[in-house]
Structure formats: C-alpha cells, structure tokens
Design a protein around this motif. Structure first.
Motif, PDB file in Angstrom:
ATOM      1  N   LYS A  15      31.825  16.966  86.875  1.00 40.71           N
ATOM      2  CA  LYS A  15      32.284  16.294  88.087  1.00 40.71           C
ATOM      3  C   LYS A  15      33.586  16.918  88.567  1.00 40.71           C
ATOM      4  O   LYS A  15      34.512  17.132  87.807  1.00 40.71           O
ATOM      5  CB  LYS A  15      32.486  14.801  87.852  1.00 40.71           C
ATOM      6  CG  LYS A  15      32.851  14.055  89.131  1.00 40.71           C
ATOM      7  CD  LYS A  15      32.869  12.553  88.966  1.00 40.71           C
ATOM      8  CE  LYS A  15      33.173  11.878  90.302  1.00 40.71           C
ATOM      9  NZ  LYS A  15      33.212  10.401  90.177  1.00 40.71           N
ATOM     10  N   TYR A  16      33.628  17.231  89.847  1.00 38.19           N
ATOM     11  CA  TYR A  16      34.787  17.852  90.487  1.00 38.19           C
ATOM     12  C   TYR A  16      35.195  19.155  89.798  1.00 38.19           C
ATOM     13  O   TYR A  16      36.371  19.485  89.722  1.00 38.19           O
ATOM     14  CB  TYR A  16      35.972  16.889  90.515  1.00 38.19           C
ATOM     15  CG  TYR A  16      35.795  15.696  91.432  1.00 38.19           C
ATOM     16  CD1 TYR A  16      34.874  15.720  92.478  1.00 38.19           C
ATOM     17  CD2 TYR A  16      36.554  14.541  91.254  1.00 38.19           C
ATOM     18  CE1 TYR A  16      34.714  14.632  93.317  1.00 38.19           C
ATOM     19  CE2 TYR A  16      36.404  13.448  92.088  1.00 38.19           C
ATOM     20  CZ  TYR A  16      35.480  13.494  93.118  1.00 38.19           C
ATOM     21  OH  TYR A  16      35.330  12.417  93.959  1.00 38.19           O
TER      22      TYR A  16
ATOM     23  N   ASN B  81      37.706  22.110  92.400  1.00 45.53           N
ATOM     24  CA  ASN B  81      38.818  21.311  92.900  1.00 45.53           C
ATOM     25  C   ASN B  81      39.966  22.242  93.251  1.00 45.53           C
ATOM     26  O   ASN B  81      39.827  23.472  93.219  1.00 45.53           O
ATOM     27  CB  ASN B  81      39.228  20.274  91.855  1.00 45.53           C
ATOM     28  CG  ASN B  81      39.524  20.918  90.502  1.00 45.53           C
ATOM     29  OD1 ASN B  81      40.070  22.016  90.436  1.00 45.53           O
ATOM     30  ND2 ASN B  81      39.156  20.241  89.425  1.00 45.53           N
TER      31      ASN B  81
ATOM     32  N   LYS C 275      35.140  18.401  94.828  1.00 45.79           N
ATOM     33  CA  LYS C 275      36.082  17.381  95.283  1.00 45.79           C
ATOM     34  C   LYS C 275      36.320  17.641  96.766  1.00 45.79           C
ATOM     35  O   LYS C 275      37.081  18.531  97.144  1.00 45.79           O
ATOM     36  CB  LYS C 275      37.385  17.449  94.489  1.00 45.79           C
ATOM     37  CG  LYS C 275      38.298  16.256  94.734  1.00 45.79           C
ATOM     38  CD  LYS C 275      39.474  16.242  93.763  1.00 45.79           C
ATOM     39  CE  LYS C 275      40.314  14.993  93.964  1.00 45.79           C
ATOM     40  NZ  LYS C 275      41.461  14.957  93.014  1.00 45.79           N
TER      41      LYS C 275
ATOM     42  N   ASP D  51      39.684  18.233  98.466  1.00 45.91           N
ATOM     43  CA  ASP D  51      40.278  19.529  98.127  1.00 45.91           C
ATOM     44  C   ASP D  51      39.586  20.669  98.858  1.00 45.91           C
ATOM     45  O   ASP D  51      40.215  21.666  99.226  1.00 45.91           O
ATOM     46  CB  ASP D  51      40.205  19.774  96.614  1.00 45.91           C
ATOM     47  CG  ASP D  51      41.148  18.879  95.821  1.00 45.91           C
ATOM     48  OD1 ASP D  51      41.899  18.099  96.446  1.00 45.91           O
ATOM     49  OD2 ASP D  51      41.122  18.940  94.575  1.00 45.91           O
TER      50      ASP D  51
ATOM     51  N   GLU E  54      29.138  14.476  97.999  1.00 46.67           N
ATOM     52  CA  GLU E  54      29.493  13.536  96.937  1.00 46.67           C
ATOM     53  C   GLU E  54      29.286  12.072  97.307  1.00 46.67           C
ATOM     54  O   GLU E  54      29.082  11.234  96.436  1.00 46.67           O
ATOM     55  CB  GLU E  54      30.932  13.758  96.451  1.00 46.67           C
ATOM     56  CG  GLU E  54      32.008  13.439  97.461  1.00 46.67           C
ATOM     57  CD  GLU E  54      33.400  13.446  96.803  1.00 46.67           C
ATOM     58  OE1 GLU E  54      33.611  12.719  95.814  1.00 46.67           O
ATOM     59  OE2 GLU E  54      34.278  14.193  97.297  1.00 46.67           O
TER      60      GLU E  54
END
Length: 324
Positions: free
Chosen positions: A209-210, A213, A236, A239, A258
């Motif tokens: 996850k992310y 970033n 993300k 970002d 997301e």
C-alpha cells in the motif's frame, strides 16, 4: 449448488451462463454486495462477488448467519475481502488465480502508447478539424528502460511486449525469481532509479500500500512515465499530484484509483458531489484514466467465468479449492 452472483454487468451474463451449463442454480443480480443487499443470499449455498463488493467482516458475518458456506470472487485480487473474518466463520474462499495476463498487459501498453503519442489530444483536435502538430511530440520506446514492479504472469506478459519494442526491461519481484528471459532483475530502488517507464503489477497488501509515494518518487527520473493497472492503493494519490505539479511524473496512466470503490463501474455523471481528488488528477493533460477495464476482453471474461464455475463445481464435490 444454489448461488447468488452480485455486481453482474450485462457483458458478463452470457459468458457466465455459457460456463455454468445449467449445473448450478445461479441468480445473477446487478446489485453490489453490502450489508443492505446481503439478504439476497438467503437460502443460497454460495455468493459470487467482484472487486467493488463489500465483503467486510460485518457483511461476512451476516452471510454466515444466512447459511452461506462459500464466497468466490471473480478476480485475482482479494483485498476487498476480510479473509480473517471468513476464516472465523468457516466460510471457504476462492479467487481466480490467473486469467488472460495478456489482457492486462496489452491495456497497460495501450495507456503508455496513448500518453506518449498524445492520442487523446490528437483525436480531440482532429474532430475539431485542428490538424496542427503542436504539443503532440512523443518519444521512441525503442532503447528506453522499462521498469516492472511485480513479475508474475502479467509482469512477464508485458515484459515480452516491451522487449518486442526494443526496450531494455528491468524488474523487481519479492519472490526469488531466476532465469526470466530478457528481464534484468534489480532491487526495488534500482528499478525506480533507472526506469524511463514504470509499470506496476503487484497485489495490494499492507506491504505494498502506497509503495509509490513522495519518498519512492524522489529517486525516480524526472519526467518518468508511470502506469498502474493493478490496484489504486499502490499509489498515494495526493503525492502523485504533487509529483505531477513538479514535473517529476511526466506521464500517468491509471486503470485503477485508490478511492474507486462505489465509483468505478457505474455512471456518476449526474452526481452532485464528485470525488475532488480524482477530479483534480484528471485536470492534467498528461494523465489518462480508464475505469478499471484492463480485464475487459472476451477471452478474459470467459476465463474468469470458467474458473468461477470450476470453483463452484469443486465445492459441490466437497473438494478443496485452491483459494486465496
């Protein structure tokens, strides 16, 4: 076996019926699975779901109360399912471990080519009889370095295509992969550092996850092309927007987002309140968004349907299904 299949789209009905061959009593409904619609499963043995269905602990507990013994998802990914809750209730799970990796790979390539050669803008201009070439300059894929994060079936399929373009293909995978033809295996950071084009092909997990970033983008080349056909949560988004502003990301092609749950797969043109983050993302001319359609080929749909029915067949025979 008595089954209710949620979130069924018109293009799925024929292939599911063809794959089923009247073996199971399947009710196909367009409603997404949620706490409010879980009662449609009353009297059934199994439910079939898709990526945007709510398969949280609350919903799973309700399904268990209704006597559901099996949940099959028409997807490879299982991040939409509370696996621990299913385990606690004794509900068996199954996914579609693989289907037409070429479908996903080819869509990723389509995003990359469309961005590079500014095809969306060129088409819009041409429809307005504006045939100037200003702002349409792209670059040759030949000789560029393509970085792949995730080298499973899809990653290897897209590697073959980029190899055909004459690209240098580098990749990273958490598995200890060896002898992948024409893919140079490097560390995660080195793939990010060297890639002119970066394509993501990993599942969404707590570890991934992310993964893209501000910190990971800081080591990328300025103007990198980023393609994501896996899961929206790998990026993300806030970002990403900052990186687009700074020119760090030169091109962004995404088939996933997301916050796509309860958004993608449906028409939201007339919604009063639209997703502000996605709206902002789509204001950039070097961003291309498609609505989670990379799986959408005739071949992939049939393979998904065939494997879903096979999972039901095995459960009906009290056989263990190779699941998540």
């Amino acid at each position: 076996m008595k089954v209710v299949a949620y979130s069924i789209k018109p293009f799925e009905k024929e292939v599911l019926v063809k794959a089923n061959k009247k073996k199971h009593d399947i009710t196909l409904i367009s409603n997404a699975l949620s706490l409010e619609t879980a009662d449609y499963a009353e009297g059934k043995d199994a439910v079939v779901v898709f990526t945007n269905d709510d398969v949280s602990a609350l919903v799973i507990n309700r399904l268990a109360d209704l006597g559901i013994k099996y949940i099959a998802t028409r997807s490879v990914g299982t991040d939409h399912i509370d696996i621990e809750a299913a385990y606690k209730t004794g509900i068996s799970l199954a996914n579609v471990p693989t289907y037409s990796p070429q479908a996903i790979a080819e869509h990723a390539i389509a995003l990359a080519l469309s961005l590079n050669r500014h095809l969306i803008q060129a088409d819009e201009h041409s429809h307005n009889f504006d045939f100037k070439l200003d702002g349409l300059t792209g670059f040759n894929f030949y000789g560029k370095t393509v970085g792949l994060i995730g080298l499973g079936n899809i990653g290897q399929a897209i590697a073959a295509i980029f190899n055909g373009f004459g690209c240098r293909v580098i990749g990273y995978d958490v598995a200890n992969l060896v002898n992948l033809a024409e893919i140079e295996l490097l560390s995660f950071d080195e793939v990010l550092r060297q890639a002119d084009i970066l394509s993501l092909h990993v599942p969404l997990t707590p570890a991934t996850k992310y993964m893209i970033n501000a910190a990971s983008m800081a080591i990328m080349k300025k103007g990198v092309m980023l393609i994501n056909t896996s899961r929206g949560g790998l990026l993300k988004t806030i970002d990403i927007i900052e990186a687009l502003e700074q020119g760090k990301i030169g091109y962004l092609g995404i088939d996933v987002y997301e916050h796509e749950k309860n958004l993608f797969f449906e028409d939201h043109q007339n919604d009063r309140n639209k997703d502000l983050l996605l709206q902002r993302l789509m204001t950039y001319p070097n961003v291309l968004v498609t609505p989670h359609q990379s799986f959408l080929t005739h071949e992939a749909l049939q393979q998904i349907a065939d494997r879903t029915i096979k999972n039901l067949d095995l459960w009906q025979k009290d056989k263990v299904v190779a699941s998540t």
